[in-house]
Write an enzyme that holds these catalytic residues in place. Structure first.
Site, short mmCIF file in Angstrom:
data_model
loop_
_atom_site.label_atom_id
_atom_site.label_comp_id
_atom_site.label_asym_id
_atom_site.label_seq_id
_atom_site.Cartn_x
_atom_site.Cartn_y
_atom_site.Cartn_z
N GLU A 1 33.21 28.97 45.87
CA GLU A 1 34.30 29.24 44.93
C GLU A 1 34.02 28.39 43.70
O GLU A 1 34.14 27.16 43.76
CB GLU A 1 35.64 28.87 45.56
CG GLU A 1 35.87 29.64 46.83
CD GLU A 1 37.33 29.96 47.09
OE1 GLU A 1 38.19 29.23 46.61
OE2 GLU A 1 37.58 30.96 47.78
N CYS B 1 40.80 25.89 38.00
CA CYS B 1 39.71 26.88 37.99
C CYS B 1 40.18 28.14 37.30
O CYS B 1 39.41 28.84 36.67
CB CYS B 1 39.24 27.17 39.41
SG CYS B 1 40.58 27.53 40.53
P1 NAD Z 1 31.28 19.72 41.27
O1 NAD Z 1 30.43 20.93 41.44
O2 NAD Z 1 30.80 18.64 40.39
O3 NAD Z 1 31.55 19.03 42.70
C1 NAD Z 1 32.17 19.73 43.76
C2 NAD Z 1 31.81 19.06 45.06
O4 NAD Z 1 30.45 19.24 45.36
C3 NAD Z 1 32.02 17.55 45.06
O5 NAD Z 1 32.55 17.19 46.33
C4 NAD Z 1 30.61 17.01 44.86
O6 NAD Z 1 30.44 15.72 45.38
C5 NAD Z 1 29.79 18.02 45.63
N1 NAD Z 1 28.41 18.25 45.21
C6 NAD Z 1 27.90 18.23 43.95
N2 NAD Z 1 26.60 18.56 43.96
C7 NAD Z 1 26.27 18.82 45.26
C8 NAD Z 1 25.07 19.24 45.92
N3 NAD Z 1 23.92 19.46 45.26
N4 NAD Z 1 25.09 19.41 47.27
C9 NAD Z 1 26.23 19.21 47.96
N5 NAD Z 1 27.40 18.80 47.40
C10 NAD Z 1 27.42 18.62 46.06
O7 NAD Z 1 32.72 20.26 40.81
P2 NAD Z 1 34.05 19.45 40.49
O8 NAD Z 1 33.88 18.69 39.24
O9 NAD Z 1 34.52 18.71 41.70
O10 NAD Z 1 35.10 20.63 40.26
C11 NAD Z 1 35.22 21.32 39.06
C12 NAD Z 1 34.63 22.70 39.17
O11 NAD Z 1 35.16 23.37 40.31
C13 NAD Z 1 34.99 23.59 38.01
O12 NAD Z 1 33.86 24.36 37.63
C14 NAD Z 1 36.09 24.48 38.57
O13 NAD Z 1 36.24 25.71 37.89
C15 NAD Z 1 35.63 24.65 39.96
N6 NAD Z 1 36.74 25.05 40.86
C16 NAD Z 1 36.76 26.32 41.34
C17 NAD Z 1 37.80 26.72 42.17
C18 NAD Z 1 37.85 28.12 42.71
O14 NAD Z 1 38.70 28.38 43.54
N7 NAD Z 1 37.00 29.04 42.30
C19 NAD Z 1 38.82 25.82 42.48
C20 NAD Z 1 38.77 24.53 41.96
C21 NAD Z 1 37.72 24.16 41.15
#
Ligand code: NAD
Length: 455
Positions: A227, A261
């Protein structure tokens, strides 16, 4: 070591060790061992645990909201709103799981019976985002637990304290320690978790990280749900109630400091009402109080992540250099803390990053369009496809437009809205798979086909 920082003022509020590779391996092993027994408990027991968790959220609401505000910077009223909103989602899962999991006889003739039944996936890796840690976390771990899976939950490093609280509340509600384990840490911990033989990966976060996770798990033949982000557009037609549309969209763009999001990220306005709409929109945003997130009247808080301040500065500079006008805000606020002024840009176009790349902050571009066709073309001019909306009095027109828009969710005269009864999904770079709705319960199971012939 994790340094948990208050984004409103930059002070370190907690320091915690990250889970080590050995610790993650031990939690995985324990979860795998515990999952079968958990799946074998009657559903009524698992439902009872989640009911107690629901009650614990009510009992602890003020304390939990304060923790969320301290580490994410979410204005306190919005933190409470998230906790309150979670109750409805939990109620949906409590009401629908039994019916969704019931085995279905699809054929029974001549001694041959065919039955479809659900089995849990095993150990779920739940890697989560910080912007709505209760919502996006619970969309996964509540149905995953109810359907008999164990969950290794890695909250975002920006919402670690909340993640640990969720773990404590679930354990106190009767979910065994090994069936739900919290892994504290950043991307490194997520990468380490994915090395283990999990039965499903459920990720919420950015497209960039989602892509890396898809690559890291390719060839594993496990369920992968992503997501991801969005660049969610809305089109305002010339027949709207201007004041109502402006109020609704200003809230949709700026709520949670624009860090949803499904925040409204781009607005297209019919040229006949463009200027009047912009004036009403700016007036609405001016009315939002930016301030200490602990204060009851604050509506705009800090950005959760410090680096995002630079992203917004660059988007504004790029837009201005290419001919946009900034009608409100446009600047960072000097530290301490990660603050950016609520910002409204007009005379924007799709050469500008603000109209193409996710902003994830209190900033919006408003573009004039001459026709529905132009609006549809621009709405679809993106790699993302999470949500999209149309404001008009004419339902047929809205349906015609929304049918042509590539998005997982579409809105008529509303925005920035998630319902537990409807599937939450994206197309393109907004992800694969879904949560919520009864499909978002089934998704934590695999279907087994039973061919049964009585001897
Ligand atoms: P992010 O991608 O930086 O991190 C998300 C999670 O992934 C964190 O727990 C992080 O530690 C982990 N992570 C990062 N790189 C990784 C890897 N290579 N392998 C495994 N884990 C990894 O995102 P964020 O800053 O936490 O959230 C913001 C983003 O999330 C925005 O783009 C937003 O639109 C999206 N979002 C989407 C939804 C949805 O339902 N579609 C909901 C909420 C947020």
């Amino acid at each position: 070591m994790l340094h948990i920082t208050n984004p409103a003022n930059g002070t370190v509020i907690a320091e915690l060790p990250e889970d080590s590779a050995e610790g993650i391996a031990a939690k995985f092993k324990a979860a795998r061992a515990a999952q079968r027994a958990w799946a074998a408990t009657p559903l009524a027991h698992r439902l009872e645990c989640i009911k107690r968790f629901r009650q614990a959220l009510i009992d602890g609401r003020e304390r939990l909201a304060a923790i969320l505000t301290s580490e994410v910077g979410k204005p306190i009223k919005q933190a409470r709103n998230e906790l309150n909103g979670l109750l409805g989602r939990i109620d949906f899962f409590l009401a629908e799981t039994e019916r969704t999991l019931a085995p279905r006889t699809v054929h029974d003739e001549g001694g041959m019976r065919e039955v479809i039944a659900h089995e849990p996936l095993g150990v779920i890796a739940n890697i989560s985002a910080w912007n709505y840690p209760y919502f996006v976390g619970a969309n996964v771990f509540v149905p995953a637990l109810l359907t008999g899976n164990a969950v290794l939950y890695k909250p975002s490093e920006y919402a670690t304290l909340t993640g640990l609280e969720i773990g404590n509340l679930l354990h106190a509600s009767g979910v065994p320690q090994d069936v739900f384990a919290v892994l504290a840490g950043g991307p490194r911990v997520g990468i380490e978790l994915l090395k283990h033989a999990v039965g499903g990966v459920f990720f919420t976060g950015s497209y960039a990280a989602g892509k890396r996770i898809a690559e890291a798990t390719a060839g594993r033949m496990i369920k992968l749900q992503l997501e991801l982000g969005g660049k969610d557009p809305t089109y305002v037609c010339e027949d709207v109630d201007l004041a109502a549309a402006a109020a609704s969209l200003a809230d949709g763009a700026m709520y949670n400091t624009g860090q949803s999001c499904c925040s409204v990220e781009r607005i297209y306005v019919h040229e006949k009402i463009h200027d009047a709409f912009v004036a009403a929109f700016v007036a609405e945003v001016r009315g939002f109080k930016r301030g200490e997130p602990t204060m009851e009247d604050s509506y705009i808080g800090p950005l959760t992540r410090a680096p995002q301040v630079k992203v917004l500065e660059l988007q504004v500079a790029d837009a201005l250099a290419k001919g946009a006008r900034c009608l409100l805000g446009g600047h960072k606020v000097e530290p301490p803390g990660n603050w950016f002024e609520p910002t409204v840009l007009v005379d924007v176009n799709h050469d500008m990053t603000v109209m193409r790349e996710e902003s994830f902050g209190p900033i919006i571009g408003i573009q004039k369009v001459a026709s529905d066709e132009e609006a549809v073309r621009l709405m679809n001019d993106t790699e993302y496809g999470l949500t999209a909306g149309v404001y008009t009095r004419d339902e047929a027109r809205a349906r015609r437009i929304l049918a042509q828009v590539h998005a997982g969710s579409v809105y008529w005269n509303c925005c920035d809205r998630v319902s537990p009864r409807l599937p939450w999904s994206g197309v393109g770079h907004s992800g694969v798979g879904l949560t919520l709705s009864t499909y978002g319960i089934e998704t934590f199971t695999r279907l087994k086909a039973w061919h049964l012939r009585a001897a």
